[in-house]
Every structure is written in C-alpha cells, then in structure tokens.
Design a protein around this motif. Structure first.
Motif, PDB file in Angstrom:
ATOM      1  N   ARG A  40      26.246  32.657 -14.018  1.00  0.00           N
ATOM      2  CA  ARG A  40      27.038  31.637 -14.708  1.00  0.00           C
ATOM      3  C   ARG A  40      27.270  31.990 -16.163  1.00  0.00           C
ATOM      4  O   ARG A  40      28.224  31.546 -16.776  1.00  0.00           O
ATOM      5  N   GLU A  95      28.945  30.194  -5.226  1.00  0.00           N
ATOM      6  CA  GLU A  95      27.648  29.654  -5.673  1.00  0.00           C
ATOM      7  C   GLU A  95      26.748  29.474  -4.455  1.00  0.00           C
ATOM      8  O   GLU A  95      27.165  28.917  -3.445  1.00  0.00           O
ATOM      9  N   THR A 127      31.299  36.403 -17.841  1.00  0.00           N
ATOM     10  CA  THR A 127      32.673  36.222 -17.361  1.00  0.00           C
ATOM     11  C   THR A 127      33.024  37.414 -16.494  1.00  0.00           C
ATOM     12  O   THR A 127      32.812  38.565 -16.897  1.00  0.00           O
ATOM     13  N   PRO A 128      33.543  37.203 -15.286  1.00  0.00           N
ATOM     14  CA  PRO A 128      33.840  38.312 -14.378  1.00  0.00           C
ATOM     15  C   PRO A 128      35.052  39.107 -14.861  1.00  0.00           C
ATOM     16  O   PRO A 128      35.981  38.569 -15.461  1.00  0.00           O
ATOM     17  N   LEU A 129      35.050  40.421 -14.594  1.00  0.00           N
ATOM     18  CA  LEU A 129      36.182  41.272 -14.945  1.00  0.00           C
ATOM     19  C   LEU A 129      37.375  40.970 -14.023  1.00  0.00           C
ATOM     20  O   LEU A 129      38.521  40.964 -14.463  1.00  0.00           O
ATOM     21  N   ASP A 130      37.097  40.723 -12.769  1.00  0.00           N
ATOM     22  CA  ASP A 130      38.133  40.413 -11.791  1.00  0.00           C
ATOM     23  C   ASP A 130      37.854  39.003 -11.268  1.00  0.00           C
ATOM     24  O   ASP A 130      36.966  38.815 -10.439  1.00  0.00           O
ATOM     25  N   PRO A 131      38.620  37.977 -11.756  1.00  0.00           N
ATOM     26  CA  PRO A 131      38.336  36.597 -11.349  1.00  0.00           C
ATOM     27  C   PRO A 131      38.485  36.379  -9.840  1.00  0.00           C
ATOM     28  O   PRO A 131      37.920  35.445  -9.287  1.00  0.00           O
ATOM     29  N   ALA A 132      39.182  37.271  -9.144  1.00  0.00           N
ATOM     30  CA  ALA A 132      39.359  37.099  -7.705  1.00  0.00           C
ATOM     31  C   ALA A 132      38.076  37.433  -6.946  1.00  0.00           C
ATOM     32  O   ALA A 132      37.887  37.016  -5.807  1.00  0.00           O
ATOM     33  N   ARG A 133      37.177  38.165  -7.590  1.00  0.00           N
ATOM     34  CA  ARG A 133      35.958  38.592  -6.905  1.00  0.00           C
ATOM     35  C   ARG A 133      34.747  37.754  -7.295  1.00  0.00           C
ATOM     36  O   ARG A 133      33.631  38.231  -7.246  1.00  0.00           O
ATOM     37  N   VAL A 134      34.917  36.556  -7.677  1.00  0.00           N
ATOM     38  CA  VAL A 134      33.799  35.695  -8.074  1.00  0.00           C
ATOM     39  C   VAL A 134      32.990  35.346  -6.830  1.00  0.00           C
ATOM     40  O   VAL A 134      33.536  34.929  -5.811  1.00  0.00           O
TER      41      VAL A 134
END
Length: 192
Positions: A21, A34, A24-31
């Motif tokens: 949490r 939870e 911040t992810p580099l690729d928001p599509a790969r989050v």
C-alpha cells in the motif's frame, strides 16, 4: 528442478499488504488484488493453572574472578639487574631439596617476602646434573641416568604459574648470569 510453492503466514501477508500500500506501481494495470483478511482464530478459554510450589533452592555463589595474568619483568628493571644497579630484596636456595620440601619452603618464603614488602626475590633452583657427569655415560643405548636431574628447575616455574600463586606472584623470569642464570629465577612479588 521445480520450486516448491510456499504459502505465506498470516503475519507475512499482513506485512506485505502494508508495504504494497505504501508504494506506487509502475504499471497500474498490474496491481495485485488486496488479500482477504483471514478470520480470527477462535478463542479457546484455558483454565488458570495453579503456580507450582516453589522449592527452596540454594543460590549458586558467583564464580571467583579469574586470577590476573603473569607479567614479565619491565625492561628498565631488567637493565638495572643486569648492570648491578639493583639487587633482589631476598633470595632462597632450593638446592638439594625434595620437591615436597622445596614447594613448602617456596610458598612460605614468598608469603614472608610479601608480608615484609619485598618487590623482587631470587629463587635458586640449580641447573641439575653438571655436564661433566652427563658426558661420562657414553653408552647411547642405555637411558641417561641423570635425565631425572634438574627437577626443581622444571617444576618451580610450573608452581609459580599456578592460579593459587597469583595472589603472591606478579611474574617471573630466568635470572641474569650474574645471579645464577638458568639455575635461578627472578620473581616479582605482589603487594599485600
């Protein structure tokens, strides 16, 4: 070789979600989704246990401190002894004594020297059989009849190194030729 899939413990999962949490992810599509919180384990009530009766135990006394290490004679003191500017405060000659008698006399002498405030004493042990007597026996296959000679020369340094002698002795060293050389020892006495 395949790797075993390792499941994370509940604590590890909680720690990982906390860390995930905070970044911040580099690729928001790969989050990553939870993880679902696991249900709390059921609470099992345990009957209180009566404390065991204390039995009287003897307190172990602390171990006595280790004896201080032996110290060599200081360079200046050695120089003074070699040049004759300083002499020993007392001396004892153990020539011709048995080990038992020599040990008793040595301990009594060192205690008396400490009580009188002496700092340096000479203990004369002798060198053992004279070389001329050892050369007489020319039979090389027969054991040396004088090999057991010089016993005090060997055992006195061992006695002085014992932990029970440390309250009396600071250190010792072979004497200079003028004071007996290999057949004598300088012994520094500890202050009372």
């Amino acid at each position: 070789m395949s790797r075993r899939k390792r499941d994370l413990s509940a604590e590890d999962k909680r720690l990982w979600s906390h860390v995930a949490r905070s970044v911040t992810p580099l690729d928001p599509a790969r989050v990553a989704p939870e993880p679902e919180p696991e249900p709390a384990p059921p609470v099992v009530e345990v009957a209180p246990v009566k404390p065991a009766r204390r039995t009287a135990t003897k307190a172990v006394p602390p171990a006595p401190p280790a004896p201080p290490p032996l110290a060599a004679l200081e360079k200046g003191l050695k120089r003074q002894l070699l040049r004759g500017r300083r002499d020993a405060d007392a001396r004892i000659d153990l020539h011709g004594l048995t080990q038992d008698a020599a040990h008793r006399r040595l301990i009594a002498f060192l205690r008396r020297a400490q009580a009188e405030g002496h700092q340096l004493v000479i203990v004369i042990t002798g060198k053992g059989a004279p070389k001329r007597l050892r050369d007489i026996d020319e039979d090389t296959f027969r054991p040396d009849p004088y090999a057991s000679r010089g016993v005090l020369r060997r055992v006195v340094p061992e006695w002085l190194s014992l932990p029970e002698m440390r309250p009396l002795v600071i250190g010792f060293e072979e004497a200079a030729p003028g004071h007996g050389g290999a057949g004598a020892l300088y012994v520094r006495i500890r202050r009372p």
